[in-house]
Design an enzyme around this catalytic site. Structure first.
Site, mmCIF file in Angstrom:
data_model
loop_
_atom_site.group_PDB
_atom_site.id
_atom_site.type_symbol
_atom_site.label_atom_id
_atom_site.label_comp_id
_atom_site.label_asym_id
_atom_site.label_seq_id
_atom_site.Cartn_x
_atom_site.Cartn_y
_atom_site.Cartn_z
ATOM 1 N N VAL A 263 0.867 -1.175 0.000
ATOM 2 C CA VAL A 263 0.000 0.000 0.000
ATOM 3 C C VAL A 263 0.904 1.226 0.000
ATOM 4 C CG1 VAL A 263 -1.708 1.309 1.344
ATOM 5 C CG2 VAL A 263 -1.878 -1.189 1.192
ATOM 6 N N GLY B 41 -7.029 1.074 6.394
ATOM 7 C CA GLY B 41 -7.710 -0.198 6.171
ATOM 8 C C GLY B 41 -7.542 -0.761 4.776
ATOM 9 N N LEU B 42 -6.664 -0.162 3.966
ATOM 10 C CA LEU B 42 -6.491 -0.629 2.589
ATOM 11 C C LEU B 42 -5.797 -1.989 2.538
ATOM 12 C CD1 LEU B 42 -5.483 2.738 0.851
ATOM 13 C CD2 LEU B 42 -7.761 1.838 1.357
ATOM 14 N N ARG C 101 -5.863 -4.248 4.873
ATOM 15 C CA ARG C 101 -6.868 -5.196 5.369
ATOM 16 C C ARG C 101 -7.865 -5.525 4.262
ATOM 17 N NH1 ARG C 101 -11.946 -5.197 7.841
ATOM 18 N NH2 ARG C 101 -12.181 -6.833 9.402
ATOM 19 N N GLU D 255 5.514 -14.836 3.569
ATOM 20 C CA GLU D 255 6.741 -14.472 4.268
ATOM 21 C C GLU D 255 6.697 -12.968 4.497
ATOM 22 O OE1 GLU D 255 7.622 -18.191 2.109
ATOM 23 O OE2 GLU D 255 7.136 -16.248 1.257
ATOM 24 N N ASN E 255 9.211 -5.979 10.081
ATOM 25 C CA ASN E 255 8.083 -5.253 9.504
ATOM 26 C C ASN E 255 6.869 -5.438 10.418
ATOM 27 O OD1 ASN E 255 6.120 -4.051 7.953
ATOM 28 N ND2 ASN E 255 6.814 -4.958 6.033
ATOM 29 N N TYR F 248 -1.273 -9.044 9.365
ATOM 30 C CA TYR F 248 -1.490 -10.465 9.081
ATOM 31 C C TYR F 248 -2.035 -11.196 10.304
ATOM 32 C CZ TYR F 248 1.391 -9.272 5.034
ATOM 33 O OH TYR F 248 1.901 -8.685 3.905
#
Length: 168
Positions: free
Chosen positions: A81, A89-90, A92, A113, A118, A125
Site C-alpha cells: 500500500v 484499512g487498505l 486489510r 513471508e 516489519n 497479518y
C-alpha cells in the site's frame, strides 16, 4: 480521509501502475525487503493460479496484492500500500479480498513471508488470523544487509470458525 475503495483484477495493461506501487510501497527495503522489478511482476501476471488485485481509493491506485494458488494451498506473493494510504484499512481490504477470492478455488491454507522487522505488516497479518509457523534466515537480501522472514500461515476454516465465534 473517507475510504471509497474499488478492487479489480490487474492485467498486463496495469503493469506500469503495479510497478510504481511496488517501488513506492517497498521504498525502504530494510523494513519490507526489496521491491519487485517490473520484469518480476510481468513474469507472474497471467501465470496459472495467480491472481493480482489492484486497489483504487477515490480513483487513485493505492495498493496491490498478488496471490498464487496450487491445489489446496496459496501464497501471498506480495502486498503493498502506498505510504499515503497506510492506516486507512487498505491493506486489510486487500487481505479480505484475497482470502474471499481464494476460498472458492478450494484453498485451505495460505502462506506468506514477511520481514521480521516489519511490525506493521505482521500486525496486519495476525489481525487476519495468520500465525507465525517458521523463520527463513537471510530471506530478504539488500546491498546493506540480510533480513530474516517469518513464515506465516492461515487455515481458512479456522478463520471462518473464529469469525463465527466472534459474531455469536
Amino acid at each position: 480521509m473517507a475510504v471509497n475503495m474499488q478492487i479489480v483484477e490487474a492485467t498486463m495493461a496495469h503493469l506500469p501502475v503495479l510497478d510504481v506501487l511496488q517501488q513506492q510501497a517497498f521504498a525502504d527495503p530494510h523494513i519490507s525487503g526489496p521491491a519487485w522489478t517490473e520484469a518480476a511482476i510481468a513474469s507472474m501476471l497471467g501465470m496459472p493460479g495467480v491472481t493480482t488485485r489492484l486497489l483504487h481509493n477515490h480513483d487513485q491506485a493505492m495498493g496491490m496484492a498478488m496471490w498464487r494458488a496450487v491445489a489446496d494451498e496459496a501464497e501471498l506473493l506480495t502486498l503493498g500500500v502506498l505510504p499515503a494510504g497506510r492506516g486507512q484499512g487498505l491493506g486489510r481490504a486487500l487481505m479480505l479480498d484475497g482470502v474471499a477470492r481464494l476460498a472458492p478455488w478450494g484453498v485451505e491454507t495460505i502462506f506468506l513471508e514477511v520481514a521480521v522487522n516489519n511490525l506493521v505488516a505482521i500486525q496486519l497479518y495476525q489481525g487476519q488470523g495468520f500465525a507465525i509457523v517458521g523463520r527463513r534466515r537471510n530471506y530478504y537480501g539488500t546491498a546493506a544487509a540480510s533480513i530474516d522472514a517469518h513464515v506465516m500461515s492461515l487455515h481458512i476454516s479456522d478463520r471462518k470458525r473464529l469469525s463465527n465465534e466472534q459474531n455469536s
